[in-house]
Design a protein around this motif. Structure first.
Motif, mmCIF file in Angstrom:
data_model
loop_
_atom_site.group_PDB
_atom_site.id
_atom_site.type_symbol
_atom_site.label_atom_id
_atom_site.label_comp_id
_atom_site.label_asym_id
_atom_site.label_seq_id
_atom_site.Cartn_x
_atom_site.Cartn_y
_atom_site.Cartn_z
ATOM 1 N N SER A 146 0.846 -1.188 -0.249
ATOM 2 C CA SER A 146 0.039 -0.080 0.032
ATOM 3 C C SER A 146 1.028 1.153 -0.104
ATOM 4 O O SER A 146 1.627 1.499 0.723
ATOM 5 C CB SER A 146 -0.817 -0.166 1.345
ATOM 6 N N LEU A 147 0.410 2.279 -0.754
ATOM 7 C CA LEU A 147 1.098 3.507 -0.818
ATOM 8 C C LEU A 147 0.330 4.756 -0.233
ATOM 9 O O LEU A 147 0.378 5.840 -0.492
ATOM 10 C CB LEU A 147 1.507 3.961 -2.277
ATOM 11 N N GLU A 148 -0.616 4.140 0.446
ATOM 12 C CA GLU A 148 -1.633 5.194 0.971
ATOM 13 C C GLU A 148 -0.798 6.251 1.766
ATOM 14 O O GLU A 148 -0.339 5.941 2.629
ATOM 15 C CB GLU A 148 -2.740 4.520 2.023
ATOM 16 N N GLY A 149 -1.218 7.447 1.420
ATOM 17 C CA GLY A 149 -0.863 8.724 2.088
ATOM 18 C C GLY A 149 0.745 9.214 1.728
ATOM 19 O O GLY A 149 1.300 10.063 2.281
ATOM 20 N N LEU A 150 1.365 8.312 0.816
ATOM 21 C CA LEU A 150 2.734 8.449 0.352
ATOM 22 C C LEU A 150 2.725 9.256 -1.048
ATOM 23 O O LEU A 150 3.755 9.970 -1.206
ATOM 24 C CB LEU A 150 3.720 7.204 0.499
ATOM 25 N N VAL A 151 1.948 8.743 -1.617
ATOM 26 C CA VAL A 151 1.791 9.252 -3.155
ATOM 27 C C VAL A 151 0.286 9.695 -3.397
ATOM 28 O O VAL A 151 -0.477 9.076 -2.895
ATOM 29 C CB VAL A 151 2.480 8.333 -4.507
ATOM 30 N N PRO A 152 0.149 10.712 -4.391
ATOM 31 C CA PRO A 152 -1.213 10.919 -4.824
ATOM 32 C C PRO A 152 -1.722 9.893 -5.468
ATOM 33 O O PRO A 152 -1.059 8.998 -6.131
ATOM 34 C CB PRO A 152 -0.910 12.030 -5.795
ATOM 35 N N PRO A 153 -2.973 9.637 -5.268
ATOM 36 C CA PRO A 153 -3.696 8.598 -5.852
ATOM 37 C C PRO A 153 -3.323 8.251 -7.160
ATOM 38 O O PRO A 153 -3.142 7.190 -7.875
ATOM 39 C CB PRO A 153 -5.149 8.683 -5.753
#
Ligand code: COA
Length: 167
Positions: A146-153
């Motif tokens: 998961s990349l949630e919060g790390l890069v824009p969707p």
């Protein structure tokens, strides 16, 4: 002092492969101090990029381009020459941990040697992004993390698509 001298531009260079929320946080912080930030996408010859320059430009445009105080470009050649073309008074770099310091010091001093009038300004990256880099984000995405919060969707979508395509 003439009014045009009060308009302060900073150039924010990087590989941006891809842009992350950490980069965007630096832009937001810089806009409190500068009238304009030019995000300048360059090529570091020692890095193998996942995305083409065009793809990286597109992602930066889609995530930061709606702010009228942000300009987005790509460049070859010397960073100080690009900064001069934009009339920039500063080169902007984000610092994360102490480990960034030696590398950044060397580059800042080299840029000062090449162009004594342009200052390098370092801003501390927001705490939430202190541990990330484009490389670590790509590695997590490659293995489905998961990349949630790390890069824009939209950047997360492009990463997943790139790895689905077997890049
Ligand atoms: N949030 C998240 N990640 C951050 C970050 C932040 N706030 N600040 C730095 N990083 C990460 C970047 O994601 C990047 O990660 P990666 O190594 O996994 O790609 C890394 O820290 C720093 O690299 P980057 O910002 O992409 O710059 P770079 O050191 O690769 O340099 C150029 C790229 C284009 C700026 C540089 O090669 C250049 O200036 N070229 C022009 C040639 C020149 O003028 N040379 C002489 C001057 S020394």
């Amino acid at each position: 002092m003439q009014s045009d001298q009060l308009f302060r531009t900073a150039v924010y260079p990087g590989t941006f492969d891809p842009v992350t929320n950490g980069h965007l946080d630096i832009v937001d912080r810089a806009l409190k101090m500068f009238d304009q930030v030019v995000i300048a996408i360059g090529t570091n010859p020692v890095k193998e990029s996942l995305f083409t320059i065009e793809e990286r430009l597109e992602m930066v445009r889609e995530t930061a381009g709606m702010n009228g105080k942000v300009k987005i470009t790509s460049f070859d050649g010397l960073l100080v020459d690009l900064a001069a073309r934009y009339g920039a008074c500063a080169i902007l770099r984000g610092l994360r941990a102490v480990s960034d310091f030696d590398y950044e010091l060397q580059r800042a001093l080299m840029n000062r040697k090449l162009s004594p009038d342009i200052e390098t300004v370092f801003l501390m990256t927001g705490f939430r992004w202190i541990y990330i880099s484009s490389t670590i984000v790509k590695e997590a995405a490659r293995f489905g993390g998961s990349l949630e919060g790390l890069v824009p969707p939209l950047v997360e979508d492009r990463l997943r698509k790139a790895f689905r395509q077997g890049r």
